[in-house]
Design a protein around this motif. Structure first.
Motif, PDB file in Angstrom:
ATOM      1  N   LEU A   1     -34.731  47.592  17.421  1.00  0.00           N
ATOM      2  CA  LEU A   1     -34.184  48.571  18.344  1.00  0.00           C
ATOM      3  C   LEU A   1     -33.000  48.019  19.133  1.00  0.00           C
ATOM      4  O   LEU A   1     -32.324  48.756  19.828  1.00  0.00           O
ATOM      5  N   GLU A   2     -32.796  46.718  19.054  1.00  0.00           N
ATOM      6  CA  GLU A   2     -31.663  46.109  19.730  1.00  0.00           C
ATOM      7  C   GLU A   2     -30.570  45.822  18.704  1.00  0.00           C
ATOM      8  O   GLU A   2     -30.841  45.307  17.631  1.00  0.00           O
ATOM      9  N   SER A   3     -29.358  46.137  19.061  1.00  0.00           N
ATOM     10  CA  SER A   3     -28.263  45.860  18.144  1.00  0.00           C
ATOM     11  C   SER A   3     -27.984  44.369  18.132  1.00  0.00           C
ATOM     12  O   SER A   3     -28.295  43.645  19.083  1.00  0.00           O
ATOM     13  N   VAL A   4     -27.378  43.899  17.073  1.00  0.00           N
ATOM     14  CA  VAL A   4     -27.085  42.478  16.968  1.00  0.00           C
ATOM     15  C   VAL A   4     -26.085  42.057  18.030  1.00  0.00           C
ATOM     16  O   VAL A   4     -26.138  40.929  18.546  1.00  0.00           O
ATOM     17  N   ASP A   5     -25.175  42.944  18.438  1.00  0.00           N
ATOM     18  CA  ASP A   5     -24.225  42.601  19.501  1.00  0.00           C
ATOM     19  C   ASP A   5     -24.952  42.340  20.811  1.00  0.00           C
ATOM     20  O   ASP A   5     -24.628  41.399  21.552  1.00  0.00           O
ATOM     21  N   GLU A   6     -25.952  43.168  21.112  1.00  0.00           N
ATOM     22  CA  GLU A   6     -26.723  42.970  22.342  1.00  0.00           C
ATOM     23  C   GLU A   6     -27.497  41.658  22.297  1.00  0.00           C
ATOM     24  O   GLU A   6     -27.594  40.938  23.300  1.00  0.00           O
ATOM     25  N   LEU A   7     -28.048  41.344  21.126  1.00  0.00           N
ATOM     26  CA  LEU A   7     -28.788  40.101  20.986  1.00  0.00           C
ATOM     27  C   LEU A   7     -27.875  38.894  21.183  1.00  0.00           C
ATOM     28  O   LEU A   7     -28.253  37.909  21.829  1.00  0.00           O
ATOM     29  N   ILE A   8     -26.685  38.958  20.622  1.00  0.00           N
ATOM     30  CA  ILE A   8     -25.736  37.848  20.756  1.00  0.00           C
ATOM     31  C   ILE A   8     -25.340  37.658  22.216  1.00  0.00           C
ATOM     32  O   ILE A   8     -25.318  36.530  22.738  1.00  0.00           O
ATOM     33  N   GLN A   9     -25.036  38.762  22.905  1.00  0.00           N
ATOM     34  CA  GLN A   9     -24.622  38.664  24.307  1.00  0.00           C
ATOM     35  C   GLN A   9     -25.763  38.137  25.172  1.00  0.00           C
ATOM     36  O   GLN A   9     -25.542  37.341  26.095  1.00  0.00           O
ATOM     37  N   GLU A  10     -26.983  38.573  24.875  1.00  0.00           N
ATOM     38  CA  GLU A  10     -28.112  38.079  25.663  1.00  0.00           C
ATOM     39  C   GLU A  10     -28.328  36.593  25.429  1.00  0.00           C
ATOM     40  O   GLU A  10     -28.614  35.841  26.360  1.00  0.00           O
ATOM     41  N   ALA A  11     -28.192  36.153  24.177  1.00  0.00           N
ATOM     42  CA  ALA A  11     -28.363  34.733  23.872  1.00  0.00           C
ATOM     43  C   ALA A  11     -27.314  33.892  24.592  1.00  0.00           C
ATOM     44  O   ALA A  11     -27.608  32.787  25.072  1.00  0.00           O
ATOM     45  N   LYS A  12     -26.088  34.413  24.692  1.00  0.00           N
ATOM     46  CA  LYS A  12     -25.038  33.685  25.410  1.00  0.00           C
ATOM     47  C   LYS A  12     -25.333  33.586  26.900  1.00  0.00           C
ATOM     48  O   LYS A  12     -24.796  32.717  27.587  1.00  0.00           O
ATOM     49  N   ARG A  13     -26.180  34.488  27.404  1.00  0.00           N
ATOM     50  CA  ARG A  13     -26.531  34.442  28.821  1.00  0.00           C
ATOM     51  C   ARG A  13     -27.778  33.608  29.094  1.00  0.00           C
ATOM     52  O   ARG A  13     -27.870  32.975  30.154  1.00  0.00           O
ATOM     53  N   SER A  14     -28.736  33.616  28.159  1.00  0.00           N
ATOM     54  CA  SER A  14     -30.052  33.069  28.483  1.00  0.00           C
ATOM     55  C   SER A  14     -30.527  31.926  27.599  1.00  0.00           C
ATOM     56  O   SER A  14     -31.578  31.355  27.872  1.00  0.00           O
ATOM     57  N   HIS A  15     -29.786  31.580  26.545  1.00  0.00           N
ATOM     58  CA  HIS A  15     -30.255  30.508  25.669  1.00  0.00           C
ATOM     59  C   HIS A  15     -30.275  29.179  26.432  1.00  0.00           C
ATOM     60  O   HIS A  15     -29.358  28.885  27.201  1.00  0.00           O
ATOM     61  N   PRO A  16     -31.323  28.357  26.248  1.00  0.00           N
ATOM     62  CA  PRO A  16     -31.410  27.097  26.990  1.00  0.00           C
ATOM     63  C   PRO A  16     -30.193  26.191  26.818  1.00  0.00           C
ATOM     64  O   PRO A  16     -29.769  25.539  27.773  1.00  0.00           O
ATOM     65  N   SER A  17     -29.621  26.139  25.627  1.00  0.00           N
ATOM     66  CA  SER A  17     -28.458  25.273  25.431  1.00  0.00           C
ATOM     67  C   SER A  17     -27.253  25.781  26.213  1.00  0.00           C
ATOM     68  O   SER A  17     -26.457  24.984  26.728  1.00  0.00           O
ATOM     69  N   VAL A  18     -27.119  27.116  26.343  1.00  0.00           N
ATOM     70  CA  VAL A  18     -26.036  27.679  27.157  1.00  0.00           C
ATOM     71  C   VAL A  18     -26.289  27.394  28.629  1.00  0.00           C
ATOM     72  O   VAL A  18     -25.370  26.999  29.371  1.00  0.00           O
ATOM     73  N   LEU A  19     -27.524  27.581  29.074  1.00  0.00           N
ATOM     74  CA  LEU A  19     -27.858  27.303  30.466  1.00  0.00           C
ATOM     75  C   LEU A  19     -27.628  25.828  30.799  1.00  0.00           C
ATOM     76  O   LEU A  19     -27.158  25.498  31.897  1.00  0.00           O
ATOM     77  N   ALA A  20     -27.966  24.955  29.860  1.00  0.00           N
ATOM     78  CA  ALA A  20     -27.737  23.527  30.082  1.00  0.00           C
ATOM     79  C   ALA A  20     -26.250  23.225  30.208  1.00  0.00           C
ATOM     80  O   ALA A  20     -25.820  22.468  31.087  1.00  0.00           O
ATOM     81  N   ALA A  21     -25.437  23.833  29.339  1.00  0.00           N
ATOM     82  CA  ALA A  21     -23.989  23.612  29.396  1.00  0.00           C
ATOM     83  C   ALA A  21     -23.399  24.170  30.687  1.00  0.00           C
ATOM     84  O   ALA A  21     -22.495  23.563  31.287  1.00  0.00           O
ATOM     85  N   GLN A  22     -23.889  25.330  31.125  1.00  0.00           N
ATOM     86  CA  GLN A  22     -23.411  25.903  32.389  1.00  0.00           C
ATOM     87  C   GLN A  22     -23.766  24.998  33.568  1.00  0.00           C
ATOM     88  O   GLN A  22     -22.951  24.793  34.474  1.00  0.00           O
TER      89      GLN A  22
END
Length: 478
Positions: A268-289
């Motif tokens: 039910l989620e589009s792949v674009d939404e999944l990608i954007q959410e991963a860029k916000r919440s993925h642990p490796s992104v959070l670590a880099a931020q």
């Protein structure tokens, strides 16, 4: 496992007056589960069959990478405590005890010479230093430490998810190898049945000897494949044992490969939404931020270290140093006291331009962390896209391989009946038998691919946890 339990207890009760360790997990794998079962990391005998959840728990508790990342969190937490401690005064005490033997020879005037041998001379003092203001240096250092702690915790989560995905992949590979071995036994039995059918027709004189030889060749090939499948299965089990920190020879029983497969979740989620959410919440992104924020705070800290600071200083001292009124007069015992209280201003005037280049270095590291963050975000987006497509493909192939296996089974049964009544030929039977074997292998592989793909997608989304081991796709699709 007893040592892990003891270390967890020590971690929980260690002295932490500045509350720096309250965000440190009590075990290497505790943050992956909300219950207490994963916090103690103590296990009994292997269950029969071994569920994926326990395999993951054992691996996460003992994986060197997860324990290294846990140690990094504890190091970062200790740095936070040290940064908080910089706001408190420092108090130091000093005690000195010496035996003094003083001899003075006045040449030509021996009446003025002296020789004093004193008992133990003591000097005692207490000093206080309390930095009151430093233009934000301590605040920047604390913010830097807090950011690094956030980065360490995010990196630990990423390490846990990586280890989680790896052991799940090995678990499914072992489960698939087990299924392939069972299928190879069935295929061997099918080939043997074909050989017996061909032998019966040859004995009756209604089929040439070549039919029997071709069927026997197919049976021998099935026996070889079954032997190889057993070796692959044992190798896969050894790999899984190693993931769980067990001897590779430890016997393990796994559930049937088809158990728990219910691919009824919808995307039910589009792949674009999944990608954007991963860029916000993925642990490796959070670590880099967090690393970027820490680098920015380091620039402020470095600048502030080159600015003046204001401190409260105080000291009280006591000594029993004897004194004399003049040369040649005996010493008299005395007690001396001294104290002071005041303010001290420290002003760095010239540091050989080192501060300038330290600031340049800190600014360059900030720029490096910003580029690293962009790189991580791009990689996360690509990983989500790839994993998303893999899940879609694996989900579609579950139905495709089920249909393929059903058709191949009916085709083999028809070919077998046709051959037994003398309508079909041996090539038709062997081709149907070969197609059935291929369909069974494809079915097992599709089941494994579906399981692995959905957990890999959860890992790429940063949503992987013990709750992901369910019958549903971990997409939060509702």
């Amino acid at each position: 496992m007893l040592s892990l339990s003891v270390s967890a207890s020590c971690q929980a009760w260690e002295f932490d007056p500045l509350l720096a360790n309250r965000h440190v997990p009590v075990t290497a794998a505790a943050s992956m589960s909300g219950d207490e079962s994963l916090r103690i990391c103590v296990f009994g005998a292997l269950p029969d069959p071994l569920p994926l959840e326990e395999a993951v728990e054992r691996a996460l508790c003992n994986n060197p990478k997860t324990r290294e990342s846990w140690a990094n969190v504890k190091i970062a937490a200790a740095d936070v405590g040290a940064a908080r401690g910089a706001y408190l005064p420092t108090v130091s005490g000093n005690w000195q005890g010496v035996r003094d033997d003083t001899r003075t020879d006045v040449i030509g005037h021996p009446e003025f010479s002296s020789n004093y041998r004193n008992s133990v001379l003591r000097t005692e003092s207490v000093s206080l230093n309390w930095v009151l203001y430093d233009f934000g240096g301590r605040a920047a250092a604390l913010a830097n430490a807090n950011s690094l702690l956030v980065a360490a915790r995010a990196s630990q989560q990423a390490a846990l998810e990586t280890a989680f995905a790896a052991v799940a992949k090995d678990y499914y590979a072992a489960q698939a190898a087990q299924g392939a071995y069972v299928a190879s036994q069935e295929i061997e039995q099918t080939a043997h049945d074909s050989f017996r059918a061909a032998t019966g027709r040859v004995d009756k004189g209604v089929a040439p000897i070549s039919d029997e030889l071709q069927a026997q060749t197919s049976w021998a090939e099935a026996v070889t494949n079954r032997t190889k499948a057993n070796g692959d299965w044992q190798t896969a089990l050894g790999t899984l044992d190693s993931d769980m920190d067990l001897d590779a020879s430890t016997p393990v029983t796994l559930p049937v490969v088809g158990d728990g497969v219910k691919p009824d979740a919808e995307f039910l989620e589009s792949v674009d939404e999944l990608i954007q959410e991963a860029k916000r919440s993925h642990p490796s992104v959070l670590a880099a931020q967090a690393q970027l924020e820490a680098a920015a705070q380091k620039v402020k800290e470095t600048r502030a270290e080159g600015l003046p600071s204001l401190s409260l200083v105080a000291k009280y001292s006591w000594n029993n140093q004897p004194t004399t009124l003049e040369v040649g007069i005996p010493q008299f015992p005395t007690n001396g006291r001294e104290w002071y209280l005041g303010f001290q201003v420290t002003i760095p005037i010239f540091e050989g331009f080192t501060r300038t280049y330290q600031i340049h270095e800190a600014e360059a590291k900030t720029e490096l962390q910003r580029d690293t963050l962009n790189e991580v975000e791009q990689q996360v987006g690509l990983d989500v896209w790839t994993s998303y497509q893999a899940v879609k493909t694996a989900t579609d192939n579950l139905d495709n391989t089920a249909m393929q296996l059903d058709v191949a089974s009916r085709s083999y049964e028809a070919a077998q009946r046709r051959y037994q009544v003398g309508v079909g030929n041996i090539l038709e039977l062997l081709n149907a038998q070969s197609s059935l074997a291929a369909a069974k292998r494809e079915r097992i592989q599709s089941l494994t691919d579906w399981r692995s793909a959905r957990l890999q997608l959860a890992a790429k989304l940063g949503r992987l946890g013990m709750s992901s081991i369910t019958d549903e796709l971990p997409l939060d699709a509702r």
